[in-house]
Design a protein around this motif. Sequence first.
Motif, PDB file in Angstrom:
ATOM      1  N   SER A 254       0.814  -1.215   0.000  1.00 54.99           N
ATOM      2  CA  SER A 254       0.000   0.000   0.000  1.00 54.99           C
ATOM      3  C   SER A 254       0.852   1.270   0.000  1.00 54.99           C
ATOM      4  O   SER A 254       0.347   2.357  -0.252  1.00 54.99           O
ATOM      5  N   GLN A 255       2.139   1.146   0.281  1.00 57.45           N
ATOM      6  CA  GLN A 255       3.025   2.305   0.384  1.00 57.45           C
ATOM      7  C   GLN A 255       3.968   2.469  -0.804  1.00 57.45           C
ATOM      8  O   GLN A 255       4.639   3.485  -0.928  1.00 57.45           O
ATOM      9  N   ILE A 256       4.024   1.476  -1.679  1.00 55.07           N
ATOM     10  CA  ILE A 256       5.035   1.451  -2.732  1.00 55.07           C
ATOM     11  C   ILE A 256       4.506   2.020  -4.038  1.00 55.07           C
ATOM     12  O   ILE A 256       3.447   1.619  -4.512  1.00 55.07           O
ATOM     13  N   SER A 257       5.263   2.949  -4.602  1.00 56.42           N
ATOM     14  CA  SER A 257       4.950   3.487  -5.928  1.00 56.42           C
ATOM     15  C   SER A 257       5.342   2.455  -6.970  1.00 56.42           C
ATOM     16  O   SER A 257       6.182   1.587  -6.706  1.00 56.42           O
ATOM     17  N   PRO A 258       4.759   2.553  -8.171  1.00 53.17           N
ATOM     18  CA  PRO A 258       5.131   1.589  -9.215  1.00 53.17           C
ATOM     19  C   PRO A 258       6.644   1.545  -9.435  1.00 53.17           C
ATOM     20  O   PRO A 258       7.273   2.571  -9.692  1.00 53.17           O
ATOM     21  N   SER A 259       7.205   0.383  -9.260  1.00 51.00           N
ATOM     22  CA  SER A 259       8.642   0.172  -9.435  1.00 51.00           C
ATOM     23  C   SER A 259       8.915  -1.325  -9.422  1.00 51.00           C
ATOM     24  O   SER A 259       8.037  -2.121  -9.089  1.00 51.00           O
ATOM     25  N   LEU A 260      10.126  -1.690  -9.778  1.00 52.55           N
ATOM     26  CA  LEU A 260      10.563  -3.063  -9.597  1.00 52.55           C
ATOM     27  C   LEU A 260      10.678  -3.310  -8.090  1.00 52.55           C
ATOM     28  O   LEU A 260      10.986  -2.394  -7.328  1.00 52.55           O
TER      29      LEU A 260
ATOM     30  N   VAL B 276      13.585   1.018  -8.684  1.00 52.54           N
ATOM     31  CA  VAL B 276      13.523  -0.160  -7.817  1.00 52.54           C
ATOM     32  C   VAL B 276      13.191   0.250  -6.388  1.00 52.54           C
ATOM     33  O   VAL B 276      13.731   1.229  -5.878  1.00 52.54           O
ATOM     34  N   THR B 277      12.308  -0.512  -5.751  1.00 50.15           N
ATOM     35  CA  THR B 277      12.071  -0.411  -4.314  1.00 50.15           C
ATOM     36  C   THR B 277      12.711  -1.634  -3.672  1.00 50.15           C
ATOM     37  O   THR B 277      12.439  -2.765  -4.078  1.00 50.15           O
ATOM     38  N   ILE B 278      13.572  -1.397  -2.691  1.00 48.07           N
ATOM     39  CA  ILE B 278      14.271  -2.482  -2.005  1.00 48.07           C
ATOM     40  C   ILE B 278      13.505  -2.849  -0.741  1.00 48.07           C
ATOM     41  O   ILE B 278      13.071  -1.979   0.017  1.00 48.07           O
TER      42      ILE B 278
ATOM     43  N   ASP C 102      14.347   3.846  -5.524  1.00 53.89           N
ATOM     44  CA  ASP C 102      13.314   4.802  -5.111  1.00 53.89           C
ATOM     45  C   ASP C 102      13.146   4.869  -3.602  1.00 53.89           C
ATOM     46  O   ASP C 102      12.764   5.895  -3.058  1.00 53.89           O
ATOM     47  N   GLY C 103      13.376   3.761  -2.926  1.00 50.11           N
ATOM     48  CA  GLY C 103      13.186   3.715  -1.487  1.00 50.11           C
ATOM     49  C   GLY C 103      13.461   2.329  -0.955  1.00 50.11           C
ATOM     50  O   GLY C 103      13.639   1.380  -1.722  1.00 50.11           O
ATOM     51  N   VAL C 104      13.505   2.241   0.361  1.00 49.60           N
ATOM     52  CA  VAL C 104      13.785   0.986   1.051  1.00 49.60           C
ATOM     53  C   VAL C 104      12.747   0.817   2.155  1.00 49.60           C
ATOM     54  O   VAL C 104      12.488   1.757   2.921  1.00 49.60           O
TER      55      VAL C 104
END
Length: 188
Positions: A73-79, A129-131, A157-159
């Motif tokens: 629910s917190q992640i923007s579109p990314s790998l 990418v979100t890690i 993009d974020g972790v």
Amino acid sequence: SIMSQFPHECIGEIAFAQRKKVCVDNIRGLRNEIYQHGDFILKNGSNSQHYINLRALWSYPVTMNLLSLTFASQISPSLICGVPIGALPLASLISFHTCQPLIVVRHEVKDHGMARQIEIAPSNPMRNVTIIEDVITSGSSIVKTATILEEAGYTVDGVYAILDREEDKVPELSKYRWRALMTMSELL
């Protein structure tokens, strides 16, 4: 059970703060499964009296599902990339729930097959990418994963992590926007 409290069809409607509370309460309820007190040497070489084994959560599909939906629910579109090996199952579930592709990084290059360090469909054009990490101690595993990705032309993009041990972080971690669902003091 936790699922009767929040049936699958309505989990997506629960506000993030409520989902986070359910996850934290659920993990606290599994404290005897994931926490040990004693003398331990951590991956970063430091000594600790506390050992957190969040890989034990893999045996609790409801908890894993709640965690993945909360992070999704917190992640923007990314790998979606899980830090090997502890975060790979959670990253896979987040990928499933967000319908975003999974990218897998090995910390060591394979010496067989295609000898790849990064696994993703070659035709995938995404570069953000979100890690995902299970436990952040110093952050060195995150930095290692991020560096491999960045050297291959990806942007982090974020972790997101399940637990922050609240210990000193490597300076390089400050380059990344990161957040943990809970802290060690919240677990203990």
